[in-house]
Design a protein around this motif. Structure first.
Motif, PDB file in Angstrom:
ATOM      1  N   PHE A 109       0.801  -1.219   0.000  1.00  0.00           N
ATOM      2  CA  PHE A 109       0.000   0.000   0.000  1.00  0.00           C
ATOM      3  C   PHE A 109       0.837   1.274   0.000  1.00  0.00           C
ATOM      4  O   PHE A 109       0.299   2.360  -0.224  1.00  0.00           O
ATOM      5  CB  PHE A 109      -0.965   0.004   1.186  1.00  0.00           C
ATOM      6  CG  PHE A 109      -2.103  -0.979   1.037  1.00  0.00           C
ATOM      7  CD1 PHE A 109      -2.605  -1.299  -0.207  1.00  0.00           C
ATOM      8  CD2 PHE A 109      -2.659  -1.580   2.150  1.00  0.00           C
ATOM      9  CE1 PHE A 109      -3.648  -2.202  -0.349  1.00  0.00           C
ATOM     10  CE2 PHE A 109      -3.703  -2.484   2.013  1.00  0.00           C
ATOM     11  CZ  PHE A 109      -4.203  -2.791   0.757  1.00  0.00           C
ATOM     12  N   SER A 110       2.128   1.150   0.256  1.00  0.00           N
ATOM     13  CA  SER A 110       2.980   2.337   0.210  1.00  0.00           C
ATOM     14  C   SER A 110       3.638   2.513  -1.158  1.00  0.00           C
ATOM     15  O   SER A 110       4.320   3.508  -1.399  1.00  0.00           O
ATOM     16  CB  SER A 110       4.069   2.259   1.286  1.00  0.00           C
ATOM     17  OG  SER A 110       4.942   1.175   1.036  1.00  0.00           O
ATOM     18  N   MET A 111       3.419   1.556  -2.068  1.00  0.00           N
ATOM     19  CA  MET A 111       3.992   1.655  -3.400  1.00  0.00           C
ATOM     20  C   MET A 111       3.153   2.593  -4.261  1.00  0.00           C
ATOM     21  O   MET A 111       1.940   2.724  -4.074  1.00  0.00           O
ATOM     22  CB  MET A 111       4.062   0.272  -4.063  1.00  0.00           C
ATOM     23  CG  MET A 111       4.917  -0.718  -3.309  1.00  0.00           C
ATOM     24  SD  MET A 111       4.928  -2.345  -4.088  1.00  0.00           S
ATOM     25  CE  MET A 111       6.022  -2.048  -5.459  1.00  0.00           C
ATOM     26  N   ALA A 112       3.792   3.247  -5.202  1.00  0.00           N
ATOM     27  CA  ALA A 112       3.076   4.094  -6.162  1.00  0.00           C
ATOM     28  C   ALA A 112       2.394   3.182  -7.162  1.00  0.00           C
ATOM     29  O   ALA A 112       3.033   2.602  -8.038  1.00  0.00           O
ATOM     30  CB  ALA A 112       4.047   5.033  -6.864  1.00  0.00           C
ATOM     31  N   ALA A 113       1.089   3.007  -7.008  1.00  0.00           N
ATOM     32  CA  ALA A 113       0.356   2.072  -7.852  1.00  0.00           C
ATOM     33  C   ALA A 113      -1.018   2.634  -8.199  1.00  0.00           C
ATOM     34  O   ALA A 113      -1.614   3.382  -7.417  1.00  0.00           O
ATOM     35  CB  ALA A 113       0.194   0.735  -7.138  1.00  0.00           C
ATOM     36  N   ASP A 114      -1.512   2.251  -9.364  1.00  0.00           N
ATOM     37  CA  ASP A 114      -2.885   2.587  -9.745  1.00  0.00           C
ATOM     38  C   ASP A 114      -3.871   1.622  -9.102  1.00  0.00           C
ATOM     39  O   ASP A 114      -5.001   1.988  -8.781  1.00  0.00           O
ATOM     40  CB  ASP A 114      -3.038   2.531 -11.263  1.00  0.00           C
ATOM     41  CG  ASP A 114      -2.174   3.564 -11.969  1.00  0.00           C
ATOM     42  OD1 ASP A 114      -2.165   4.725 -11.524  1.00  0.00           O
ATOM     43  OD2 ASP A 114      -1.503   3.209 -12.951  1.00  0.00           O
ATOM     44  N   ALA A 115      -3.436   0.374  -8.939  1.00  0.00           N
ATOM     45  CA  ALA A 115      -4.310  -0.633  -8.341  1.00  0.00           C
ATOM     46  C   ALA A 115      -3.462  -1.711  -7.685  1.00  0.00           C
ATOM     47  O   ALA A 115      -2.335  -1.997  -8.110  1.00  0.00           O
ATOM     48  CB  ALA A 115      -5.231  -1.254  -9.386  1.00  0.00           C
ATOM     49  N   VAL A 116      -4.011  -2.301  -6.633  1.00  0.00           N
ATOM     50  CA  VAL A 116      -3.398  -3.437  -5.949  1.00  0.00           C
ATOM     51  C   VAL A 116      -4.379  -4.599  -6.037  1.00  0.00           C
ATOM     52  O   VAL A 116      -5.552  -4.461  -5.678  1.00  0.00           O
ATOM     53  CB  VAL A 116      -3.095  -3.116  -4.474  1.00  0.00           C
ATOM     54  CG1 VAL A 116      -2.577  -4.363  -3.753  1.00  0.00           C
ATOM     55  CG2 VAL A 116      -2.082  -1.985  -4.362  1.00  0.00           C
ATOM     56  N   LEU A 117      -3.905  -5.728  -6.544  1.00  0.00           N
ATOM     57  CA  LEU A 117      -4.712  -6.940  -6.589  1.00  0.00           C
ATOM     58  C   LEU A 117      -4.123  -7.960  -5.634  1.00  0.00           C
ATOM     59  O   LEU A 117      -2.926  -8.246  -5.685  1.00  0.00           O
ATOM     60  CB  LEU A 117      -4.784  -7.511  -8.002  1.00  0.00           C
ATOM     61  CG  LEU A 117      -5.673  -8.754  -8.126  1.00  0.00           C
ATOM     62  CD1 LEU A 117      -6.523  -8.687  -9.390  1.00  0.00           C
ATOM     63  CD2 LEU A 117      -4.879 -10.060  -8.111  1.00  0.00           C
ATOM     64  N   ILE A 118      -4.954  -8.508  -4.762  1.00  0.00           N
ATOM     65  CA  ILE A 118      -4.515  -9.490  -3.778  1.00  0.00           C
ATOM     66  C   ILE A 118      -5.233 -10.804  -4.051  1.00  0.00           C
ATOM     67  O   ILE A 118      -6.463 -10.843  -4.134  1.00  0.00           O
ATOM     68  CB  ILE A 118      -4.819  -9.015  -2.349  1.00  0.00           C
ATOM     69  CG1 ILE A 118      -4.030  -7.740  -2.039  1.00  0.00           C
ATOM     70  CG2 ILE A 118      -4.487 -10.107  -1.338  1.00  0.00           C
ATOM     71  CD1 ILE A 118      -4.397  -7.097  -0.717  1.00  0.00           C
ATOM     72  N   GLU A 119      -4.462 -11.857  -4.218  1.00  0.00           N
ATOM     73  CA  GLU A 119      -5.028 -13.202  -4.349  1.00  0.00           C
ATOM     74  C   GLU A 119      -4.654 -14.015  -3.110  1.00  0.00           C
ATOM     75  O   GLU A 119      -3.483 -14.061  -2.720  1.00  0.00           O
ATOM     76  CB  GLU A 119      -4.506 -13.911  -5.598  1.00  0.00           C
ATOM     77  CG  GLU A 119      -5.057 -15.326  -5.735  1.00  0.00           C
ATOM     78  CD  GLU A 119      -4.378 -16.149  -6.808  1.00  0.00           C
ATOM     79  OE1 GLU A 119      -4.400 -17.395  -6.698  1.00  0.00           O
ATOM     80  OE2 GLU A 119      -3.809 -15.566  -7.756  1.00  0.00           O
ATOM     81  N   CYS A 120      -5.642 -14.642  -2.497  1.00  0.00           N
ATOM     82  CA  CYS A 120      -5.397 -15.527  -1.360  1.00  0.00           C
ATOM     83  C   CYS A 120      -5.467 -16.968  -1.843  1.00  0.00           C
ATOM     84  O   CYS A 120      -6.488 -17.393  -2.389  1.00  0.00           O
ATOM     85  CB  CYS A 120      -6.424 -15.288  -0.249  1.00  0.00           C
ATOM     86  SG  CYS A 120      -6.219 -13.700   0.573  1.00  0.00           S
ATOM     87  N   GLY A 121      -4.390 -17.715  -1.657  1.00  0.00           N
ATOM     88  CA  GLY A 121      -4.317 -19.075  -2.165  1.00  0.00           C
ATOM     89  C   GLY A 121      -5.201 -20.041  -1.394  1.00  0.00           C
ATOM     90  O   GLY A 121      -5.558 -19.819  -0.244  1.00  0.00           O
ATOM     91  N   GLY A 122      -5.555 -21.148  -2.048  1.00  0.00           N
ATOM     92  CA  GLY A 122      -6.379 -22.180  -1.421  1.00  0.00           C
ATOM     93  C   GLY A 122      -7.794 -21.688  -1.168  1.00  0.00           C
ATOM     94  O   GLY A 122      -8.352 -20.911  -1.930  1.00  0.00           O
ATOM     95  N   ASP A 123      -8.401 -22.167  -0.071  1.00  0.00           N
ATOM     96  CA  ASP A 123      -9.720 -21.671   0.307  1.00  0.00           C
ATOM     97  C   ASP A 123      -9.570 -20.603   1.382  1.00  0.00           C
ATOM     98  O   ASP A 123      -8.557 -20.547   2.072  1.00  0.00           O
ATOM     99  CB  ASP A 123     -10.615 -22.811   0.810  1.00  0.00           C
ATOM    100  CG  ASP A 123     -10.125 -23.402   2.122  1.00  0.00           C
ATOM    101  OD1 ASP A 123     -10.454 -22.833   3.191  1.00  0.00           O
ATOM    102  OD2 ASP A 123      -9.415 -24.429   2.092  1.00  0.00           O
ATOM    103  N   PHE A 124     -10.577 -19.772   1.537  1.00  0.00           N
ATOM    104  CA  PHE A 124     -10.412 -18.603   2.410  1.00  0.00           C
ATOM    105  C   PHE A 124     -10.590 -18.917   3.896  1.00  0.00           C
ATOM    106  O   PHE A 124     -10.570 -18.007   4.718  1.00  0.00           O
ATOM    107  CB  PHE A 124     -11.329 -17.454   1.980  1.00  0.00           C
ATOM    108  CG  PHE A 124     -12.803 -17.715   2.093  1.00  0.00           C
ATOM    109  CD1 PHE A 124     -13.462 -17.649   3.307  1.00  0.00           C
ATOM    110  CD2 PHE A 124     -13.543 -18.010   0.954  1.00  0.00           C
ATOM    111  CE1 PHE A 124     -14.820 -17.878   3.402  1.00  0.00           C
ATOM    112  CE2 PHE A 124     -14.904 -18.233   1.037  1.00  0.00           C
ATOM    113  CZ  PHE A 124     -15.546 -18.166   2.265  1.00  0.00           C
TER     114      PHE A 124
END
Length: 342
Positions: free
Chosen positions: A244-259
């Protein structure tokens, strides 16, 4: 090969991808001592066995031949589809046989596995741990990213969750990345937040346009198992602070396996303490799984914005999923990012 102290290792020794942050060592030796999670260790594939296939630090498939020495690390795994294994309380002991639990180079006791074929699953002999001087084993934590919370960036946030392994999470993530690129965004950060490390999955995101790709190895862990382990809050906090501190237009987070596994609930709680405006994409195997996932996430304080995965593979199943859940459902493998929540 007999297990001896100070076994000299060739500079070109085969290395598995879990060690991708560890630099090439022109001069290294291993010592016959107990090894624990994340330690950089030498293993031998016994002469009287068959070859196995692991993941190289480059991401390519790496063949291990009988008699090969290679570098990997002890770790835990609790896959719902592939392999379950752990590290003995006393650590890995020199001369003992253990199992390669994941292609990335995770080694430990084999607790059990599914009937699905696995090219990496095989017994290997632990030889010793690497040291660079002193009595401390070299560990992947020594090369983890340092995160300074800094000023939070307000990039768009998308979170991809699944009801099980192999239901279409990465497909959904890649479709989302493509949609964001087509909308004019350029700086896109992807975090594979939980599960088992795999550089090939990260490289798939890079191939489709992600600017930065990260997973648990970047923050000092080979996997985020076992579930319920102590100290995961600080690991997840560092990962989120960094992204969240990176200069980015969007952050996508993938959680592996089941939640519900791999400490995903802990991660989601830490995520919600920072950002509550993320769009949730749920991948499920069938309509009932999608409904159960939606209701469970609601109880956890999250609303699902879009459903995808195997539960949308046919028009009948997609319509049933949409009707049951009352949420838009699309097949992102076929339709890409059509219907992606803004």
């Amino acid at each position: 090969m007999s297990v001896l102290d100070n076994v000299e290792l060739r500079p070109d020794i085969k290395r598995t991808s879990v060690l991708r942050r560890v630099p090439r060592l022109d001069s290294a030796s291993c010592v016959a001592v107990a090894a624990f999670e994340g330690d950089v260790c030498a293993f031998e594939l016994p002469q009287d066995t068959t070859p196995i296939i692991v993941e190289d630090v480059s991401g390519r498939s790496l063949m291990l031949a009988p008699g090969d020495l290679f570098l990997a690390t002890p770790g835990y795994r609790e896959s719902t589809r592939w392999v379950v294994g752990d590290i003995p309380t006393e650590g890995l002991l020199p001369g003992n046989l253990y199992w390669v639990l994941a292609q990335a180079g995770i080694v430990g006791n084999l607790v059990g596995d599914s009937p699905v074929s696995k090219g990496h699953l095989g017994e290997v002999r632990y030889v010793g741990a690497l040291r660079m001087g002193g009595d401390k084993n070299l560990n992947i934590r020594d090369f983890a990213l340092n995160s300074d919370p800094g000023k939070p960036d307000r990039a768009l946030l998308y979170v991809v969750l699944g009801t099980s392994a192999e239901v279409g999470k990465t497909t959904a993530g890649i479709a989302t990345i493509r949609s964001l690129l087509q909308s004019g965004m350029r700086n896109l950060v992807v975090l594979k937040a939980t599960g088992t490390s795999s550089i090939s999955e990260l490289l798939a995101y890079r191939d489709f346009g992600a600017t930065h790709v990260l997973d648990c190895v970047d923050f000092g862990l080979p996997t985020t198992y076992p579930s319920g382990r102590a100290g995961m809050e600080s690991v997840f906090d560092r990962a989120l602070d960094y992204c969240f501190s990176m200069a980015a237009d969007a952050v996508l987070i993938e959680c592996g396996g089941d939640f519900l596994g791999a400490n995903v609930p802990v991660f989601l709680e830490r995520l919600r303490s920072r950002r509550s405006d993320g769009k949730i994409i749920l991948a499920a195997s069938d309509a009932l799984g999608a409904l159960g996932g939606k209701l469970t996430l609601y109880d956890m304080g999250f609303s699902v914005d879009l459903i995808t995965g195997l539960c949308t593979d046919t028009p009948t199943l997609r319509q049933r999923t949409e009707k049951l859940c009352g949420i838009p459902a699309i097949n992102m493998a076929r339709e890409g990012s059509k219907g992606l929540p803004p």
